[in-house]
Scaffold this motif. Structure first.
Motif, short mmCIF file in Angstrom:
data_model
loop_
_atom_site.label_atom_id
_atom_site.label_comp_id
_atom_site.label_asym_id
_atom_site.label_seq_id
_atom_site.Cartn_x
_atom_site.Cartn_y
_atom_site.Cartn_z
N VAL A 102 11.10 -39.08 -13.52
CA VAL A 102 10.88 -38.82 -12.09
C VAL A 102 9.50 -38.18 -11.94
CG1 VAL A 102 11.71 -37.55 -10.05
CG2 VAL A 102 13.36 -38.43 -11.74
N SER A 103 8.74 -38.65 -10.98
CA SER A 103 7.40 -38.08 -10.74
C SER A 103 7.49 -36.63 -10.29
CB SER A 103 6.67 -38.87 -9.65
OG SER A 103 6.37 -40.15 -10.10
N ALA A 104 6.61 -35.83 -10.83
CA ALA A 104 6.51 -34.42 -10.42
C ALA A 104 5.66 -34.34 -9.16
CB ALA A 104 5.89 -33.60 -11.53
N ARG A 105 6.04 -33.47 -8.27
CA ARG A 105 5.28 -33.23 -7.04
C ARG A 105 5.00 -31.75 -6.85
NH1 ARG A 105 3.77 -37.95 -6.95
NH2 ARG A 105 4.99 -39.58 -5.98
N CYS A 106 5.71 -30.90 -7.59
CA CYS A 106 5.61 -29.46 -7.43
C CYS A 106 5.19 -28.82 -8.75
CB CYS A 106 6.95 -28.86 -7.03
SG CYS A 106 7.67 -29.58 -5.55
N ILE A 107 4.51 -27.71 -8.64
CA ILE A 107 4.23 -26.89 -9.82
C ILE A 107 4.97 -25.57 -9.62
CG2 ILE A 107 2.48 -25.70 -11.17
CD1 ILE A 107 2.44 -28.77 -11.42
N HIS A 108 5.82 -25.27 -10.59
CA HIS A 108 6.68 -24.09 -10.54
C HIS A 108 6.17 -23.02 -11.48
CE1 HIS A 108 10.31 -21.71 -10.40
NE2 HIS A 108 10.45 -21.83 -11.71
N HIS A 109 6.17 -21.79 -11.02
CA HIS A 109 5.85 -20.65 -11.89
C HIS A 109 7.14 -20.23 -12.58
CE1 HIS A 109 2.32 -20.43 -9.22
NE2 HIS A 109 1.74 -19.99 -10.32
N ILE A 110 7.20 -20.38 -13.88
CA ILE A 110 8.40 -20.07 -14.66
C ILE A 110 8.75 -18.60 -14.50
CG2 ILE A 110 9.40 -20.06 -16.97
CD1 ILE A 110 7.31 -22.41 -17.57
N LEU A 111 7.78 -17.73 -14.73
CA LEU A 111 7.95 -16.30 -14.46
C LEU A 111 7.35 -16.05 -13.08
CD1 LEU A 111 6.84 -14.83 -17.91
CD2 LEU A 111 9.18 -15.13 -17.06
N PRO A 112 8.15 -15.61 -12.12
CA PRO A 112 7.68 -15.49 -10.74
C PRO A 112 6.52 -14.52 -10.56
CG PRO A 112 10.05 -15.08 -10.90
CD PRO A 112 9.53 -15.19 -12.29
N ILE A 113 5.62 -14.90 -9.72
CA ILE A 113 4.48 -14.05 -9.38
C ILE A 113 4.97 -12.79 -8.67
CG2 ILE A 113 2.37 -13.90 -8.01
CD1 ILE A 113 2.20 -16.99 -8.33
N GLU A 114 5.98 -12.94 -7.85
CA GLU A 114 6.49 -11.83 -7.05
C GLU A 114 7.12 -10.72 -7.90
OE1 GLU A 114 7.22 -15.00 -6.77
OE2 GLU A 114 7.06 -15.68 -4.71
N ALA A 115 7.45 -11.03 -9.14
CA ALA A 115 8.13 -10.04 -10.00
C ALA A 115 7.14 -9.18 -10.80
CB ALA A 115 9.07 -10.76 -10.95
N THR A 116 5.87 -9.27 -10.48
CA THR A 116 4.86 -8.49 -11.20
C THR A 116 4.73 -7.10 -10.58
OG1 THR A 116 3.12 -9.39 -9.80
CG2 THR A 116 3.56 -10.54 -11.87
N ARG A 117 4.11 -6.21 -11.35
CA ARG A 117 3.98 -4.83 -10.89
C ARG A 117 2.60 -4.51 -10.31
NH1 ARG A 117 7.20 -1.39 -15.47
NH2 ARG A 117 9.16 -2.48 -15.15
N SER A 118 1.62 -5.36 -10.63
CA SER A 118 0.27 -5.08 -10.15
C SER A 118 -0.38 -6.37 -9.68
CB SER A 118 -0.58 -4.47 -11.27
OG SER A 118 -0.85 -5.43 -12.27
N GLU A 119 -1.42 -6.19 -8.89
CA GLU A 119 -2.17 -7.34 -8.40
C GLU A 119 -2.82 -8.09 -9.56
OE1 GLU A 119 -5.96 -8.20 -5.50
OE2 GLU A 119 -4.55 -6.61 -4.90
N ALA A 120 -3.34 -7.36 -10.53
CA ALA A 120 -3.98 -8.00 -11.69
C ALA A 120 -2.97 -8.83 -12.48
CB ALA A 120 -4.61 -6.94 -12.60
#
Length: 83
Positions: free
Chosen positions: A40-58
């Motif tokens: 199946v063709s991919a159309r999305c790129i998924h972040h395996i480890l969510p960006i929202e679960a980080t503690r800092s902007e860096a």
């Protein structure tokens, strides 16, 4: 900056758009479907480890653009993950 504002900023950046295109070119098929024997063709790129679960902007920036944290997916698989 709040995580939601940072996420929007990162996903609207030129760096993300270019990385997304490179990932889809590199892995044009849904990686989860392939693991189940479907092509199946991919159309999305998924972040395996969510960006929202980080503690800092860096850390959020590192995770957002980390090639090894990206997964090419079809719409259906991406929606399933985010249920």
């Amino acid at each position: 900056m709040s995580h939601s504002k940072l996420y929007v900023q990162l996903m609207n950046s030129r760096e993300w758009r270019e990385l997304r295109i490179r990932k889809l070119q590199s892995d044009p098929l849904c990686q989860l479907c392939l693991a189940n024997g479907k092509v199946v063709s991919a159309r999305c790129i998924h972040h395996i480890l969510p960006i929202e679960a980080t503690r800092s902007e860096a850390e959020a920036r590192r995770r957002a653009f980390d090639w090894n944290n990206l997964q090419s997916l079809c719409y259906q698989c991406h929606a399933e993950i985010h249920k």
